[in-house]
Design an enzyme around this catalytic site. Structure first.
Site, PDB file in Angstrom:
ATOM      1  N   ASN A  19       1.619   8.155  35.341  1.00 32.94           N
ATOM      2  CA  ASN A  19       0.299   7.470  36.173  1.00 32.94           C
ATOM      3  C   ASN A  19       0.464   6.804  35.024  1.00 32.94           C
ATOM      4  O   ASN A  19      -0.110   6.733  33.965  1.00 32.94           O
ATOM      5  CB  ASN A  19      -0.008   7.837  37.057  1.00 32.94           C
ATOM      6  N   LYS A  48      -1.482   3.568  34.686  1.00 31.53           N
ATOM      7  CA  LYS A  48      -3.551   3.342  35.110  1.00 31.53           C
ATOM      8  C   LYS A  48      -3.567   2.084  34.720  1.00 31.53           C
ATOM      9  O   LYS A  48      -2.413   1.697  35.554  1.00 31.53           O
ATOM     10  CB  LYS A  48      -3.955   4.045  33.954  1.00 31.53           C
ATOM     11  N   HIS A  90      -5.866   9.921  43.380  1.00 26.65           N
ATOM     12  CA  HIS A  90      -6.593  10.024  41.655  1.00 26.65           C
ATOM     13  C   HIS A  90      -7.266  10.614  41.878  1.00 26.65           C
ATOM     14  O   HIS A  90      -8.529   9.822  42.003  1.00 26.65           O
ATOM     15  CB  HIS A  90      -6.099   9.519  41.218  1.00 26.65           C
ATOM     16  N   GLU A 121      -9.332   9.320  39.433  1.00 29.04           N
ATOM     17  CA  GLU A 121     -10.060   8.574  38.773  1.00 29.04           C
ATOM     18  C   GLU A 121     -10.758   7.699  40.003  1.00 29.04           C
ATOM     19  O   GLU A 121     -11.836   6.570  40.039  1.00 29.04           O
ATOM     20  CB  GLU A 121      -9.571   7.278  37.427  1.00 29.04           C
ATOM     21  N   GLU A 159      -4.373  18.363  39.377  1.00 31.44           N
ATOM     22  CA  GLU A 159      -4.996  17.451  38.541  1.00 31.44           C
ATOM     23  C   GLU A 159      -6.633  18.080  37.848  1.00 31.44           C
ATOM     24  O   GLU A 159      -7.753  17.400  39.052  1.00 31.44           O
ATOM     25  CB  GLU A 159      -4.957  16.540  38.792  1.00 31.44           C
ATOM     26  N   GLY A 213      -6.690  13.082  30.502  1.00 26.73           N
ATOM     27  CA  GLY A 213      -7.170  11.662  29.403  1.00 26.73           C
ATOM     28  C   GLY A 213      -8.166  12.638  27.839  1.00 26.73           C
ATOM     29  O   GLY A 213      -8.128  11.690  27.857  1.00 26.73           O
ATOM     30  N   SER A 259      -2.810  16.174  31.011  1.00 25.50           N
ATOM     31  CA  SER A 259      -3.202  16.161  29.242  1.00 25.50           C
ATOM     32  C   SER A 259      -1.537  16.755  29.229  1.00 25.50           C
ATOM     33  O   SER A 259      -1.642  17.400  28.142  1.00 25.50           O
ATOM     34  CB  SER A 259      -4.098  16.831  28.476  1.00 25.50           C
TER      35      SER A 259
HETATM   36  C1  PEP Z   1      -3.450  11.298  34.868  1.00 24.70           C
HETATM   37  O1  PEP Z   1      -3.985   9.775  34.477  1.00 24.70           O
HETATM   38  O2  PEP Z   1      -2.968  11.952  36.536  1.00 24.70           O
HETATM   39  C2  PEP Z   1      -3.173  11.617  33.811  1.00 24.70           C
HETATM   40  C3  PEP Z   1      -2.604  13.405  33.847  1.00 24.70           C
HETATM   41  O3  PEP Z   1      -3.436  11.643  32.635  1.00 24.70           O
HETATM   42  P1  PEP Z   1      -3.289  12.043  31.511  1.00 24.70           P
HETATM   43  O4  PEP Z   1      -1.930  12.880  31.098  1.00 24.70           O
HETATM   44  O5  PEP Z   1      -3.383  11.029  30.097  1.00 24.70           O
HETATM   45  O6  PEP Z   1      -4.587  13.331  31.381  1.00 24.70           O
END
Ligand code: PEP
Length: 255
Positions: free
Chosen positions: A13, A15, A99, A101, A171, A177, A217
């Protein structure tokens, strides 16, 4: 480790990162690094504006393209939105839906997530339906309740055929992040609960075939132990999917 029949998915992803030119350059670098991997579905989800360039850069490769969101109507007076058929026309096979976000920053509700899943499947896309608890919810001992509600809201009412097209991504919001990855045991506990909830909603066969990705992460140095968990069938990767070297290392976690 993913059960037979559940082909692992590693999805990136991106973003709000990468122009079309940057996307094409990264994917030209990625292609040869993963061209020998055929037992993993490899997906990148660039911003809408870079999807066409990404699809062109990946033509004939084993790397698929996805969107990061869609609207549930195919067309109409919905300024700023992009629909499933529009993504499919550009070569997308996948789309991220719900997601955290989008839920936190753009007010997306469980009902909106459900409508988007239905629309994505109708457009021939495979949605990656995202769920996950906040740190406050985890600390209050509410993780399984919150994720269970999100699963019910997203997947409740879908048919068995619709379920076959969809994957779920767990997630935890506190891991996205932040560099704080869930432990393999924390991930497995929630993944197993998601599969159990899916079984209640859709039966054991559908739930047994459902692929559940972990996101938060994921990096080259932690992917292997996460993928070793029984109910972890892949990863949704943010930051580490932006560079070809780190994303390829995750795709090649088996070594
Ligand atoms: C994501 O954006 O879905 C995500 C898991 O980000 P990150 O791997 O940077 O934590």
């Amino acid at each position: 480790m993913s059960a037979p029949g559940r082909k692992p998915v590693i999805a990136g992803n991106w973003k709000l990162f990468k122009t079309s030119a940057e996307a094409a350059a990264m994917l030209r670098d990625l292609r040869p690094r993963v061209s020998m991997i055929h037992d993993v579905e490899i997906v990148v989800c660039p911003p809408f504006t870079a999807i066409a360039a990404a699809a062109q850069a990946l033509a004939g490769s084993n790397v698929q393209v996805g969107g990061q969101d869609l609207y549930w109507e195919s067309q109409g007076a919905f300024t700023g939105e992009v629909s499933g058929p529009m993504l499919a026309e550009l070569g997308c096979r996948w789309v991220v839906v719900g997601h955290s976000e989008r839920r936190q920053l753009f007010g997306e509700t469980d009902e909106a997530v459900h409508r988007k899943l239905v629309a994505a499947i109708a457009a021939g896309l495979s949605p990656i339906a995202c769920v996950g608890e906040t740190l406050a919810e985890r600390e209050a001992g509410r993780t399984l309740e919150v994720v269970g509600r999100q699963i019910q809201g997203a997947l409740g009412g879908l048919s068995g055929d619709q379920m076959k097209r969809l994957v779920v991504a767990y997630e935890p919001v506190w891991a996205i992040g932040t560099g704080k990855v869930a432990t393999p045991a924390q991930a497995e506990e929630v993944h197993a609960a998601i599969r159990a909830r899916a079984a209640e909603l859709h039966g054991a066969a559908v739930a047994g075939a459902l692929r559940i990705l972990y996101g938060g992460s994921v990096k080259p140095d932690n992917v292997k132990e996460l993928m070793a968990q029984e109910d972890v069938d892949g990863a949704l990767v943010g930051g580490a999917s932006l560079q070809a070297e780190s994303f390829a290392a995750i795709v090649r976690w088996r070594g």
